[in-house]
Write a protein that holds these residues in place. Structure first.
Motif, PDB file in Angstrom:
ATOM      1  N   ASP A   1     -20.999 -16.606 -16.419  1.00 53.21           N
ATOM      2  CA  ASP A   1     -21.205 -15.717 -17.570  1.00 53.21           C
ATOM      3  C   ASP A   1     -21.831 -14.392 -17.134  1.00 53.21           C
TER       4      ASP A   1
ATOM      5  N   ASN B   1     -28.631 -16.407 -23.985  1.00 51.44           N
ATOM      6  CA  ASN B   1     -28.652 -17.392 -25.068  1.00 51.44           C
ATOM      7  C   ASN B   1     -27.871 -18.640 -24.683  1.00 51.44           C
ATOM      8  N   GLU B   2     -26.754 -18.432 -23.995  1.00 47.95           N
ATOM      9  CA  GLU B   2     -25.977 -19.582 -23.521  1.00 47.95           C
ATOM     10  C   GLU B   2     -26.803 -20.396 -22.531  1.00 47.95           C
TER      11      GLU B   2
ATOM     12  N   GLU C   1     -19.289 -12.194 -15.583  1.00 43.03           N
ATOM     13  CA  GLU C   1     -18.422 -11.637 -16.620  1.00 43.03           C
ATOM     14  C   GLU C   1     -19.093 -10.441 -17.308  1.00 43.03           C
TER      15      GLU C   1
ATOM     16  N   GLY D   1     -25.041  -6.638 -22.772  1.00 47.33           N
ATOM     17  CA  GLY D   1     -24.169  -7.807 -22.903  1.00 47.33           C
ATOM     18  C   GLY D   1     -24.795  -9.069 -22.336  1.00 47.33           C
TER      19      GLY D   1
ATOM     20  N   THR E   1     -29.214 -22.489 -24.375  1.00 47.20           N
ATOM     21  CA  THR E   1     -28.514 -23.671 -24.866  1.00 47.20           C
ATOM     22  C   THR E   1     -28.382 -24.716 -23.764  1.00 47.20           C
TER      23      THR E   1
ATOM     24  N   GLN F   1     -22.759 -22.195 -14.787  1.00 46.38           N
ATOM     25  CA  GLN F   1     -22.279 -21.514 -15.987  1.00 46.38           C
ATOM     26  C   GLN F   1     -22.946 -20.143 -16.116  1.00 46.38           C
TER      27      GLN F   1
ATOM     28  N   GLN G   1     -31.589 -26.527 -23.258  1.00 44.66           N
ATOM     29  CA  GLN G   1     -31.803 -27.553 -24.284  1.00 44.66           C
ATOM     30  C   GLN G   1     -31.039 -28.821 -23.917  1.00 44.66           C
TER      31      GLN G   1
ATOM     32  N   LEU H   1     -32.777  -4.016 -24.650  1.00 49.04           N
ATOM     33  CA  LEU H   1     -31.827  -3.126 -25.313  1.00 49.04           C
ATOM     34  C   LEU H   1     -31.833  -1.734 -24.710  1.00 49.04           C
TER      35      LEU H   1
ATOM     36  N   MET I   1     -27.497 -10.527 -23.417  1.00 45.66           N
ATOM     37  CA  MET I   1     -28.188 -11.330 -24.407  1.00 45.66           C
ATOM     38  C   MET I   1     -27.421 -12.618 -24.695  1.00 45.66           C
ATOM     39  N   SER I   2     -26.094 -12.500 -24.811  1.00 48.58           N
ATOM     40  CA  SER I   2     -25.282 -13.695 -25.044  1.00 48.58           C
ATOM     41  C   SER I   2     -25.339 -14.633 -23.852  1.00 48.58           C
ATOM     42  N   VAL I   3     -25.362 -14.048 -22.646  1.00 46.80           N
ATOM     43  CA  VAL I   3     -25.420 -14.864 -21.433  1.00 46.80           C
ATOM     44  C   VAL I   3     -26.711 -15.675 -21.424  1.00 46.80           C
TER      45      VAL I   3
ATOM     46  N   SER J   1     -28.457 -34.236 -21.471  1.00 51.71           N
ATOM     47  CA  SER J   1     -26.995 -34.240 -21.541  1.00 51.71           C
ATOM     48  C   SER J   1     -26.376 -33.202 -20.607  1.00 51.71           C
TER      49      SER J   1
ATOM     50  N   GLN K   1     -28.651  -0.404 -22.878  1.00 49.06           N
ATOM     51  CA  GLN K   1     -27.552  -0.116 -23.808  1.00 49.06           C
ATOM     52  C   GLN K   1     -27.709   1.271 -24.422  1.00 49.06           C
TER      53      GLN K   1
END
Lengths: 368, 412
Positions: free
Chosen positions: B405, B379-380, B408, B373, B383, B401, B386, B101, B375-377, B392, B104
């Protein structure tokens, strides 16, 4: 506002005292207030409530609306004009462009659609059943049961969530019970498999872990196959929690509805020879229509706003299958410092809820 | 309801005026720099009672010395409370800041850069100072740190006939040892499975999420793919596992409950072992080398000072006191914070031998991604990992991906 002048309820209630028509005692004559005075008094009396509404509801909503048009990092005054005004950019990134934000939002919408599809009918049925039980005259200790059923509603959702975390642990009580029945329970909060995917695979329609050819397309930035996943096993645990925790409040709504049905209607039905089931089906249900619509509407709205359980139990994991729009809005705002995008999401969520509520009210309207 | 047309218009006008007044009233609280009130507030996310008590004691001691009152506020949700303070223009004077953080806050002008006012600032580890440097300016000094290390259940280790010479020093040896220690429903080696743990392996392979200046996304590099392929092989063969897949919340739980024989985790496990698994025999060693050399992720917090604070001088003086060698030794003894000073490295290794491996990693470590920004990247990406574990998703797709991200978020 004219409805309130209708006749008082048929049953019960103390008879209103009528002024005695005796010539001797006459109340002192008062000047009737004029219309203007009445209006002024009305505004004066409602001013405190109105002010509170403006201050705590309308003003914050307008402020948030303003923020949704800004690129605001949440570290300064959003009203001093120093922030970049980006117009509808936040909304465009959220809805129209192939961004991570857009995909996350669509995932959260997918999750919530399944949440609504399971939670709303389940909580309505459960609350109705509970209300029927505690409305029985012959039930002993009605007060006790009413308290017990209402208890989850007044318990802190944080405490409830943590208890459910333990219950649904891999080696928790739920799996212990399932094991007694010979079922090997899943690792609830880490299982991101969709229930529909599992079902389809179990029925031999699809191969596990593989996208069937007929579901190859994408819809709104999310593969079609992802839309068809159903709620994940983890989400099912959260749905169970929400259904259980909110059933008490809705039970009260139903209970109030049931007690408004005059006993004479049932007596008439009994004289006509209606069985218990017929009395329920042809008397209770039609008369409870408004209560059912109300509860379903409130449950729908609450389902789209799920936040605390996700915040405490899963933070969207596993594999974002418990991500909800409300939590995503929070995470984007406070985690990434994108408060504009977070606010935009809140308003899109608001629009979704309004549209769905209108649709539901239209479906549930009284038809003659 | 009856009402006069005039009354209605008048009422609407009145309501409108009210609303306008309210909005300006709400707006006016923002942005004014408060005058120094001669007292400090310190907002911190505490790891527990021990840390809260230690911080309170340190503040009291400093107040005694300086004559400036200082109030300790343990945060329920540090990020949220801090942001509320920033947005309202009245944040705490001093607070914990994490690297993810930090940028930011620095970019948003919320932090007061005071690094150049700390006399012996070179004593703090370079990897940590890097985490808190923005546009060549050191904004805040570290409070403590931890790194990922390899934590071993020594009973299982000896049971398998392994000795000191068998401690894995390369990826191949880690895989072999893990395979050897896998038995029944116990895996040889478990890791969290989030972006931090995958990131440590990416560093060891010579890759990372972003380039050295944090200006470009470097998600889909061959190095990162090598790291993910290595993990995927272990997961597929069944001698590696993510902790959640063996019904544990953390590495310490997986090790403590005997679900894994080795885990990768940070120095915070020592507290968890003391509290929850006092019977457990364990040791921590440095992580094995990857194809890109020795590497690990370093986690830390720094003492941030609010730009909006009116008491900069006193705040810097307080931080100077809190990060002095003596006070850091006290914090280390009270709640296990590893001192971020090179001059205390020997003292730390001698006083807390069980923490030596976690402390040593800082020499070759890198801090978390500071890009706003991201953090979302990340977290994706978690995912995606996982998905890889569940079979899968393919590592290469997950990294592609991550690259998109990342670009972006960096606005490339």
């Amino acid at each position: 506002m004219t409805e309130t002048r209708t006749a008082p309820p048929a049953g019960g209630g103390a008879p209103s005292p009528r002024p005695a028509r005796s010539g001797r005692l006459r109340p002192p004559r008062r000047r009737r207030p004029t219309g203007a005075e009445e209006t002024r008094a009305g505004w004066l009396l409602s001013a405190p409530a109105l002010l509170a509404l403006l201050l705590f509801l309308v003003a914050p909503v307008l402020m948030a609306l303003w923020v949704s048009f800004l690129d605001w990092n949440g570290q300064s005054n959003p009203f001093d004009g120093d922030q970049e005004f980006v117009g509808a950019d936040n909304y465009r990134r959220l809805l129209a462009e192939d961004t991570l934000l857009h995909r996350d939002f669509m995932v959260s919408v997918r999750n919530t659609v399944y949440f609504v599809a399971l939670n709303v009918p389940a909580v309505t049925a459960l609350a109705f059943a509970l209300a029927l039980v505690v409305n029985q005259r012959i039930l002993k200790g009605r007060g006790f049961f009413r308290t017990v059923f209402y208890f989850p509603s007044i318990t802190s959702s944080v405490a409830v969530s943590i208890v459910f975390l333990f219950l649904f642990q891999g080696s928790g009580a739920v799996n212990g019970l399932l094991a007694l029945a010979g079922v090997d329970g899943p690792n609830w909060f880490t299982d991101s498999r969709g229930v529909l995917h599992i079902l389809m695979a179990a029925l031999g329609l699809t191969e596990p872990g593989r996208t069937p050819e007929w579901a190859g397309g994408t819809l709104g930035g999310l593969p079609l196959w992802e839309w068809l996943s159903g709620p994940s096993v983890a989400m099912c645990a959260i749905i169970a929690l929400t259904t259980w925790a909110s059933s008490g409040t809705f039970m009260l709504f139903f209970l109030a509805g049931l007690q408004n049905i005059p006993a004479s209607v049932y007596e008439a039905a009994m004289i006509d020879g209606a069985s218990a089931w017929q009395r329920f089906r042809y008397v209770t249900l039609p008369l409870m229509r408004r209560s059912v619509t109300l509860v379903m509407t409130l449950a729908l709205i609450a389902s789209w706003q799920v936040f605390d359980q996700v915040y405490i139990m899963s933070q969207g994991s596993p594999a974002k299958t418990t991500l909800t729009p409300a939590y995503l809005s929070y995470a984007r705002s406070f985690g990434d410092g994108q408060f504009g995008a977070g606010a935009a999401m809140a308003f899109v969520l608001f629009a979704i809820i309004v549209v769905l509520t209108v649709v539901q009210r239209w479906i549930g309207r009284e038809r003659d | 309801m009856r009402s006069h047309p005039v009354g209605r218009v008048g009422a609407a006008a009145a309501a409108g005026t009210c609303l306008a007044l309210l909005l300006t009233a709400c707006g006016s609280g923002y942005g004014d720099t408060p005058e120094g009130d001669g007292a400090l507030t310190v907002l911190f996310g505490s790891s527990g009672e021990a840390e809260t008590a230690a911080v309170k004691a340190a503040l009291a001691a400093w107040s005694e010395e300086s004559g400036v009152p200082a109030e300790a506020i343990p945060a329920q949700d540090l990020v949220q409370q801090l942001r509320q303070g920033f947005a309202g223009g009245d944040p705490a004077d001093v607070f914990y800041v994490s690297p993810d953080l930090f940028q930011q806050y620095a970019e948003g002008g919320s932090l007061y850069p005071y690094g150049d006012q700390i006399e012996d600032v070179d004593d703090f580890y370079p990897a940590l100072r890097d985490s808190y440097t923005y546009e060549d300016e050191l904004y805040c000094v570290p409070k403590d740190y931890n790194t990922h290390a390899l934590v071993i259940n020594t009973d299982l280790w000896e049971e398998a006939g392994l000795g000191d010479d068998d401690i894995p020093t390369s990826w191949e040896e880690l895989a072999e040892t893990a395979e050897q220690l896998t038995e029944g429903d116990r895996v040889g080696f478990a890791l969290n499975g989030d972006y931090n743990s995958a990131g440590t392996f990416m560093l060891q392979a010579g890759g990372w999420f972003v380039n050295d200046d944090n200006t470009e996304a470097t998600g889909d590099t061959p190095e990162n793919l090598a790291a993910l392929d290595y993990l995927t092989t272990g997961l597929d063969e069944g001698y590696f596992s993510f902790v959640k897949d063996i019904d544990a919340q953390s590495g310490s739980e997986a090790l403590g409950r005997g679900r894994a024989a080795m885990v990768m985790d940070g120095g915070w496990v020592t507290g968890a072992f003391d509290n929850d698994y006092p019977e457990l025999n364990w040791r921590a060693v440095e992580l094995p080398e990857g194809p890109g050399g020795q590497a690990t992720t370093v986690f830390s917090n720094c003492w941030g000072i609010a730009e909006a604070s009116g008491d900069h001088e006193a705040a810097v003086d307080l931080v100077r006191y809190l990060t002095s060698p003596e006070q850091q030794q006290a914090f280390a003894e009270d709640f296990g914070a590893v001192p971020p000073r090179e001059s205390l490295a020997d003292w730390t290794a001698e006083t807390f031998p069980e923490k030596a491996a976690f402390a040593a990693g800082v020499d070759y470590a890198r801090g978390q991604v500071p890009v706003p920004g991201f953090m979302s990247v990340l977290n994706e990406f978690t995912t995606g990992m996982q998905g890889v574990a569940a079979g899968s998703a393919e590592p290469a797709d997950v990294l592609a991906q991550l690259q998109r991200d990342g670009e972006e978020a960096l606005g490339e």
